[in-house]
Design a protein around this motif. Structure first.
Motif, PDB file in Angstrom:
ATOM      1  N   SER A 296       0.846  -1.184   0.000  1.00  0.00           N
ATOM      2  CA  SER A 296       0.000   0.000   0.000  1.00  0.00           C
ATOM      3  C   SER A 296       0.884   1.237   0.000  1.00  0.00           C
ATOM      4  O   SER A 296       1.633   1.483   0.917  1.00  0.00           O
ATOM      5  N   GLY A 297       0.827   1.982  -1.084  1.00  0.00           N
ATOM      6  CA  GLY A 297       1.547   3.238  -1.154  1.00  0.00           C
ATOM      7  C   GLY A 297       0.614   4.293  -1.701  1.00  0.00           C
ATOM      8  O   GLY A 297      -0.563   4.039  -1.915  1.00  0.00           O
ATOM      9  N   VAL A 298       1.162   5.459  -1.986  1.00  0.00           N
ATOM     10  CA  VAL A 298       0.297   6.522  -2.480  1.00  0.00           C
ATOM     11  C   VAL A 298       0.336   6.564  -4.010  1.00  0.00           C
ATOM     12  O   VAL A 298      -0.538   7.130  -4.638  1.00  0.00           O
ATOM     13  N   THR A 299       1.352   5.879  -4.627  1.00  0.00           N
ATOM     14  CA  THR A 299       1.499   5.942  -6.089  1.00  0.00           C
ATOM     15  C   THR A 299       0.275   5.409  -6.843  1.00  0.00           C
ATOM     16  O   THR A 299      -0.213   6.083  -7.756  1.00  0.00           O
ATOM     17  N   PRO A 300      -0.246   4.194  -6.503  1.00  0.00           N
ATOM     18  CA  PRO A 300      -1.415   3.731  -7.261  1.00  0.00           C
ATOM     19  C   PRO A 300      -2.596   4.662  -7.157  1.00  0.00           C
ATOM     20  O   PRO A 300      -3.315   4.849  -8.146  1.00  0.00           O
ATOM     21  N   TYR A 301      -2.776   5.286  -5.977  1.00  0.00           N
ATOM     22  CA  TYR A 301      -3.925   6.187  -5.849  1.00  0.00           C
ATOM     23  C   TYR A 301      -3.785   7.390  -6.776  1.00  0.00           C
ATOM     24  O   TYR A 301      -4.746   7.812  -7.415  1.00  0.00           O
ATOM     25  N   ILE A 302      -2.544   7.938  -6.865  1.00  0.00           N
ATOM     26  CA  ILE A 302      -2.333   9.089  -7.751  1.00  0.00           C
ATOM     27  C   ILE A 302      -2.624   8.697  -9.196  1.00  0.00           C
ATOM     28  O   ILE A 302      -3.389   9.368  -9.911  1.00  0.00           O
ATOM     29  N   LEU A 303      -2.009   7.559  -9.652  1.00  0.00           N
ATOM     30  CA  LEU A 303      -2.186   7.135 -11.045  1.00  0.00           C
ATOM     31  C   LEU A 303      -3.660   6.898 -11.359  1.00  0.00           C
ATOM     32  O   LEU A 303      -4.172   7.356 -12.394  1.00  0.00           O
ATOM     33  N   ILE A 304      -4.354   6.190 -10.441  1.00  0.00           N
ATOM     34  CA  ILE A 304      -5.743   5.840 -10.749  1.00  0.00           C
ATOM     35  C   ILE A 304      -6.623   7.072 -10.722  1.00  0.00           C
ATOM     36  O   ILE A 304      -7.536   7.212 -11.550  1.00  0.00           O
TER      37      ILE A 304
ATOM     38  N   LEU B 100      -1.825   0.957 -15.222  1.00  0.00           N
ATOM     39  CA  LEU B 100      -0.497   1.157 -14.628  1.00  0.00           C
ATOM     40  C   LEU B 100      -0.603   1.300 -13.114  1.00  0.00           C
ATOM     41  O   LEU B 100       0.301   0.892 -12.373  1.00  0.00           O
ATOM     42  N   GLY B 101      -1.715   1.887 -12.649  1.00  0.00           N
ATOM     43  CA  GLY B 101      -1.942   1.945 -11.212  1.00  0.00           C
ATOM     44  C   GLY B 101      -2.095   0.564 -10.622  1.00  0.00           C
ATOM     45  O   GLY B 101      -1.611   0.295  -9.508  1.00  0.00           O
ATOM     46  N   VAL B 102      -2.755  -0.340 -11.353  1.00  0.00           N
ATOM     47  CA  VAL B 102      -2.857  -1.737 -10.890  1.00  0.00           C
ATOM     48  C   VAL B 102      -1.463  -2.348 -10.801  1.00  0.00           C
ATOM     49  O   VAL B 102      -1.135  -3.060  -9.836  1.00  0.00           O
TER      50      VAL B 102
END
Lengths: 167, 151, 110, 84
Positions: free
Chosen positions: C3-11, C51-53
């Protein structure tokens, strides 16, 4: 000899695709993938596109990477462009279909040029007839008869890299 | 001009092989993940339907000849029946006579895997043939059809 | 599943682009302009979601499949929109009244 | 994550407006194509929510079927048979 080499390449590519899809090195899965690769390469001949051997050229891979980087920049720019045009209350568009001459030779290069043009700011490929691409442009700002400037503006930014990847 | 433009032809050539491998993956792992013989067979047929849409009938039939599709169609149904009758040797129809294997590996389902493969052959080739046969009918105007009915 | 913040930003960026594409599909005047907005925004939006996935699941089976799906969408979506635009022009859908030029009609007569 | 899912479903309904109200047949085809690509993103978000990787199989298959349907609609708009 040539066909044998081609068959081995087909088998290798299908096997790599299978490993990517399953993403495990379980023995039964790997053996099944090998059997599948041999079967497909022998029975379904000519399934893969021609010139597959170009996959093994590092120079082409380098230029493909360059193309992907420049394409990513233009795609992000294109999306902000569309966002500006769509959310602006007055819809600042001035559409038209213009004609672009490409200097690329092979079919693959032309196809990927057309797809790249579709993804870049304000342009959409409508048809390709020999060397002429017909492009729908959402904001025609060059003078209409100046085909050189239009070509440089739409297609020139990708031809440099795509020529080195595919031709 | 036969088929669609160069762009569509090239991209179709690039993705067709991937689609066939993906369909085979869906068939072979049908007992571990959702999917199975029918879904994988439909996906494999879709690859050849895509080739037919992009290139025309001749190229698609050069990749998968009509006669081979007929043979695969019939032999898939026959293989399903034969695997079903193998169960009779142990007692009754569709009895599992193969070993069970280890859990969560490829060979872990007895006779479901060969049945999936047989269904995939049957469904894939017959769907392709059905599409080819339906596309061969000439599109005629409704007025001509109605006039023909009335005369 | 890290769990990081990167997938949330991308999605979130991807979903925003998808919504802009849908709004453009409604607001723009003719089929070619709608196709422009829909293709560019929805293709990049979906690719960013996938890419977020990848960023959320790492190099697992899910990440590789998401990467393959992203490449597939990036290749086929512009091709499909090109085929649709050609079909619409051949079927005789006129350009918007504010259009300035139509070279295709001049050259092919369709 | 559920917020993103809700937003994407709202987006597909916006496309559905174009499918229902489109003045010409190509407009409806564009709406259907756009819905097809959006559903791929929905499948990806489902994959993150549930942690199951088979949702991505659904995503790839859906992208394939969407491409196939778009090509078939385009060929129909050109007024040609499917096998020529």
């Amino acid at each position: 000899m040539e066909t044998l080499k081609r068959r081995l390449l087909d088998m290798l590519i299908i096997f790599v695709l299978w490993l990517l899809l399953t993403w495990s090195l379980d023995l039964q899965g790997v053996v099944a993938g090998a059997i599948l690769a041999v079967l497909f390469a022998l029975v379904l001949s000519r399934l893969l596109p021609p010139h597959v051997e170009r996959l093994f050229s590092p120079v082409r891979w380098f230029w493909a990477l360059m193309h992907i980087i420049s394409l990513a920049f233009w795609v992000v720019l294109a999306n902000f462009d569309v966002m500006y045009r769509v959310l602006h209350p007055n819809l600042p568009i001035r559409p038209g279909i213009v004609k672009v001459k490409t200097t690329l030779k092979s079919d693959e290069a032309k196809a990927f040029l057309a797809n790249s043009i579709t993804l870049t700011p304000g342009t959409l490929t409508i048809d390709i007839i020999d060397d002429w691409l017909y492009v729908h442009w959402i904001n025609v700002h060059e003078s209409l008869e100046d085909t050189e400037a239009i070509t440089r503006d739409i297609a020139g930014r990708f031809e440099v890299t795509l020529r080195r990847v595919f031709d | 001009m036969k088929g669609m433009t160069i762009i569509v032809k090239t991209i179709t050539d690039f993705v067709a092989a991937f689609i066939v491998v993906f369909g085979a993956y869906i068939v072979l792992y049908g007992h571990l993940t959702p999917g199975g013989g029918f879904a994988g067979g439909v996906i494999i047929a879709c690859a050849f339907i895509l080739l037919m849409l992009a290139h025309g009938r001749e190229v698609a039939f050069a990749r998968l000849p009509e006669r081979a599709a007929h043979i695969m169609d019939s032999s898939g149904a026959l293989a399903f029946l034969i695997i079903g009758w193998l169960g009779v040797t142990g007692g009754f129809f569709f009895l599992n006579v193969f070993g069970r294997g280890d859990m969560f590996r490829l060979l872990s389902s007895g006779m479901i895997l060969p049945l999936n493969i047989a269904i995939a052959f049957k469904v894939g080739s017959s769907l392709f043939l059905v599409f080819a046969a339906l596309a061969m009918f000439r599109r005629r105007s409704f007025r001509a059809m109605i006039e023909e009915e009335l005369s | 599943m890290n769990s990081g913040v990167t997938p949330y930003i991308l999605i979130s960026i991807g979903v925003a682009f998808d919504l802009v594409g849908a709004i453009g599909l409604i607001r723009l005047p003719d089929v070619y302009n709608r196709l422009q907005a829909a293709t560019k925004c929805v293709t990049l939006g979906t690719a960013l979601i996938l890419l977020g996935v990848v960023a959320a699941s790492g190099w697992s089976a899910m990440g590789i499949k998401a990467l393959l799906a992203a490449v597939f969408v990036l290749w086929t979506s512009p091709t499909g929109s090109h085929a649709l635009a050609r079909g619409a022009h051949i079927a005789g859908v006129p350009l918007w009244s504010g259009s300035v030029i139509d070279k295709y009609k001049e050259d092919t007569g369709r | 994550m559920h917020t993103f899912l809700l937003l994407l479903i709202i987006g597909t309904f916006l496309c559905l407006y174009r499918v229902a109200m489109g003045p010409t047949p190509p407009d409806r085809a564009v709406g259907i194509d756009t819905i097809g690509v959006m559903v791929v993103g929905i499948c990806g978000i489902f994959g993150i929510i549930t942690g199951q990787d088979f949702y991505l199989n659904v995503a790839i298959a859906w992208a394939l079927l969407s491409f196939l349907g778009t090509l078939a609609l385009a060929k129909y708009l050109e007024g040609r048979g499917f096998d020529e």
